[in-house]
Design a protein around this motif. Structure first.
Motif, short mmCIF file in Angstrom:
data_model
loop_
_atom_site.label_atom_id
_atom_site.label_comp_id
_atom_site.label_asym_id
_atom_site.label_seq_id
_atom_site.Cartn_x
_atom_site.Cartn_y
_atom_site.Cartn_z
N ALA A 2 35.35 49.72 52.43
CA ALA A 2 34.85 49.33 53.75
C ALA A 2 33.38 49.69 53.83
O ALA A 2 32.97 50.79 53.43
CB ALA A 2 35.62 50.03 54.86
N ASP A 46 40.58 49.83 48.13
CA ASP A 46 40.01 49.32 49.38
C ASP A 46 38.59 49.85 49.51
O ASP A 46 38.31 51.01 49.18
CB ASP A 46 40.83 49.77 50.59
CG ASP A 46 42.23 49.16 50.60
OD1 ASP A 46 42.33 47.96 50.87
OD2 ASP A 46 43.18 49.91 50.31
N ASP A 105 36.58 39.91 52.79
CA ASP A 105 36.58 39.25 54.10
C ASP A 105 37.39 37.95 54.01
O ASP A 105 38.59 38.00 53.84
CB ASP A 105 35.14 39.02 54.59
CG ASP A 105 34.43 40.33 54.87
OD1 ASP A 105 35.08 41.26 55.41
OD2 ASP A 105 33.24 40.46 54.54
N LYS A 151 34.68 44.14 54.30
CA LYS A 151 35.91 44.79 53.85
C LYS A 151 36.37 44.12 52.57
O LYS A 151 36.39 42.90 52.46
CB LYS A 151 37.00 44.69 54.92
CG LYS A 151 36.73 45.54 56.16
CD LYS A 151 37.88 45.47 57.13
CE LYS A 151 37.63 46.36 58.36
NZ LYS A 151 38.76 46.31 59.31
#
Length: 730
Positions: A367, A365, A404, A379
């Motif tokens: 961000a 992940d 996104d 994101k």
């Protein structure tokens, strides 16, 4: 005193006296230099190398056996070319241990060792013969050296097989007492130079060394290795390695404890610091086991800082393979106005036999918080796998990402390691690139223009394809984007480059060359709605219509302005049912007719967004040279007017100088229709000039009046002729 003891002491004293006398006699009567020919011949016979003894051999027999060897050299195998040389060697031995097959050496002093090592293209070396084991007695000679010192020494290693060379200079070695199974201090220092990779550094090693030749056990405790200098493109390089190592040959066991590695330096403007910590690595009985492994890295840049923290839990395996529960990586990046944070986790496994290592289940992940992005950040979620194949020198990644609102599938690869070729295949369902690009900076008058940056292309070695279902880039919207590319030797070629856009279809190619730099574009667009395309791409509402556009242009220069001024090639357009924005020629002619007697010269008016000249067909071709597009075949048709023209569009200076000729051919209503019936056949020049942003339109009224009078005289003459002809037949 017991007489036997008395006789024994006397005998011993006598033997000692005789031994001393013999030593004195030998030292006086025997000259070791007399044996040089025999020594040289022995080396020749056993090693097929030529030994040269340029200095004198000085022998000492009492109180210790010692010798001082002057300058000596030895040749290459079966050659007279020098292989190694030495300035001097001094050592001394204790007599009594030597009689028990033990070497007890007080000191060893060596100066000026010089050796030339080489590996040939076939993999053999010039010291292979020296590595062959000689027949040894079952009983090993024990040795004990009080200290060793080597100074002013150097060696070179030339590797023809790999095409590189290394030099070790200023070699200095110091040790404490060297005796079996007892620890001793050791220090080694030297300078290191190499060409592939380029390296220039000073190396120092200090440790406590223990060796047990009987048990074939070796260890270093408190090792401290330091490297300072330059390597490849890294300046101020500092490498440090600390830890304890132990190796037991009979058991095939290796143990590393408290291992710490630190690497720091400057690469370009990036200041980096990488640290590796391993509490314990153990290899025994073909089994591998480690404690937690930690890696911490920091990179300081001119406008930010990047950090990485990675850890690997206990790792287990054998001679064939290994597995680790989960590799965890935390990433952070801070820049001006932006902050990025990411996490990655995946099981890790490896196959030692096939030299293959795999991250089988990647979950990551990312961000981002960035004020330069229109939406303030993004994101990204990634799943997939990665594999490293050392035997094939290949890295592959298969990833599925959610950025996104976009889904991105990517197959990536790189090989070989030395000069990797990147393989990139990407499939995107939809993406709005503009949401991740910073707003276009406003140009400041007088500010220096930023040069174009083609540095990535200079070193890029890649090929692949990109597919995008729906794309928005610099406000231009396209769908079904398809492109294939290849990059190498400072060039990037994109062909084909195809897409559907604005009710039409585009196909062509793009070429970028970092040398220059230079750009070449070929595109054919069919069925396109030109108005919305120009509005989105250039924010210009100057033309409407639907048809085809072709472009074949090239440019070079270090900045955008230079590119515009160097532009050359050709272009053409063929549009239907459209309009030229900025002027209503029919309305202007109608207004001029109503005031025919009061207007003279030229009437100049600014372009107006509310005005337009409609056409049913418009064609034009352009020849572009040095940033100026010349046209001389403009043809536009409407039920009322015909337009022809010629002139220049100066792309570099962003100015127009164009002459259009409007001819009234119809009397339909709309855009002046009925009111212009009397101007039928009239041709009036309209000059368009000025900057692209604020063009001016000038209508030549002198020509309009002259042509109108001619039309009226011609009409009256025709009427008179008709009346005369009628009279002839009455």
């Amino acid at each position: 005193m017991n007489r036997y003891l008395k006789y024994g002491l006397a005998a011993f004293a006598g033997m000692a006296l005789i031994f001393v006398v013999l030593l004195v006699a030998v030292s006086l009567l025997i000259n070791p230099n007399d044996y040089k020919p025999q020594i040289i011949q022995m080396v020749k016979d056993k090693k097929q190398r030529t030994l040269t003894l340029a200095g004198d051999i000085n022998l000492a027999l009492f109180p210790r056996l010692g010798f001082d060897l002057g300058r000596a050299s030895v040749s290459e195998f079966q050659s007279d070319k020098e292989f190694a040389a030495i300035e001097s060697v001094r050592l001394s031995l204790s007599w009594w241990p030597l009689l028990k097959r033990e070497l007890v050496v007080d000191q060893v002093r060596v100066e000026g060792i010089r050796a030339n090592l080489m590996r040939y293209k076939d993999g053999s070396t010039n010291f292979d013969d020296l590595l062959k084991k000689e027949e040894e007695d079952d009983e090993q000679i024990k040795f004990d050296v009080d200290s060793v010192k080597v100074s002013k020494s150097a060696l070179t290693f030339k590797d023809e097989m790999a095409g590189r060379q290394f030099e070790l200079g200023q070699i200095e070695l110091k040790t404490g007492r060297l005796v079996n199974a007892r620890p001793t201090k050791a220090e080694l220092g030297f300078s290191l130079k190499g060409d592939k990779p380029r390296i220039k550094a000073d190396v120092k090693i200090a440790t406590e060394l223990t060796f047990d030749t009987d048990a074939k056990r070796f260890s270093v405790h408190g090792m401290n290795l330091e490297v300072m200098g330059e390597a490849a493109d890294i300046r101020n390089l500092a490498v440090g390695i600390k830890g304890d190592l132990a190796f037991e040959q009979n058991a095939g066991a290796l143990l590393a404890e408290n291992l710490a590695v630190a690497v720091a330096g400057l690469k370009g403007t990036d200041d980096f610091d990488v640290r590796l910590m391993v509490p314990k690595i153990e290899w025994a009985a073909d089994r591998l086991a480690t404690n937690k492994i930690d890696v911490v890295a920091k990179v300081k840049q001119a406008k930010g800082e990047m950090g990485l923290v990675a850890n690997l839990p206990a790792l287990t395996g054998d001679a064939q393979s290994f597995k680790a529960g989960m590799l965890n990586v935390d990433l952070s990046l801070t820049q001006e106005g932006g902050e990025y944070k990411g996490k990655l986790a995946s099981p890790l496994s490896g196959d030692f036999k096939n030299k293959r290592f795999v991250l089988s289940d990647i979950k990551a992940d990312l961000a981002a918080s960035d004020g330069k992005m229109p939406k303030g950040g993004m994101k990204l979620a990634i799943t997939g796998s990665a594999a490293l194949d050392i035997e094939r020198q290949d890295v592959t990644l298969k990833l599925v990402s959610r950025l996104d609102d976009s889904t991105i599938k990517a197959n990536l690869g790189a090989s070989p390691f030395a000069n990797p070729h990147l393989r990139i295949d990407v499939d995107v369902d939809q993406i709005d690139v503009d949401r991740y690009l910073p707003p276009k900076a406003k140009e400041v008058e007088g500010a220096p223009e930023k040069p174009l940056d083609f540095s990535v292309i200079k070193t890029l070695n890649a090929s692949g394809s990109v597919k995008i279902g729906s794309l928005k880039l610099y406000n231009v919207k396209a769908s079904n984007v398809r492109l294939e590319f290849s990059a190498g030797n400072g060039k990037l070629e994109v062909s084909p480059l195809a897409a559907s856009l604005y009710q039409g279809a585009a196909s062509g190619s793009l070429s970028l060359n970092a040398a220059g730099p230079a750009v070449a574009v070929k595109q054919n667009i069919a069925g396109v709605s030109i108005g919305p395309l120009l509005k989105d791409a250039l924010d210009k509402d100057v033309l409407e219509g639907r048809g085809s556009v072709s472009i074949d242009v090239a440019a070079n220069g270090s900045a955008v302005s230079a590119m515009k001024k160097s532009l050359q090639g050709k272009a053409a357009l063929n549009l239907r049912d459209g309009a030229v924005k900025g002027i209503n020629i029919a309305a202007t002619l109608r207004d001029a007719k109503s005031r025919m007697g009061t207007l003279k010269g030229e009437k100049v008016q600014a372009a107006s967004a509310q005005e337009q000249t409609d056409f049913s067909e418009l064609t034009a071709s352009f020849h572009i040279q040095r940033g100026v597009a010349h046209n001389d075949d403009l043809a536009a048709k409407s039920p009322l007017l015909r337009l022809a023209g010629n002139g220049d569009i100066d792309i570099g200076a962003e100015r127009l100088n164009y002459l259009a000729k409007a001819t009234v051919v119809g009397t339909l209503e709309g855009q002046g229709g009925r009111e212009l019936a009397s101007l039928k056949g009239l041709t009036v020049p309209v000059r368009i000039s000025g900057p692209f942003a604020t063009p001016k339109f000038a209508l030549d009224f002198n020509t309009l009046v002259t042509e109108s009078v001619k039309q009226e005289v011609k009409g009256r003459a025709q009427d008179a002729l008709k009346e005369g002809l009628k009279g002839l037949f009455r």
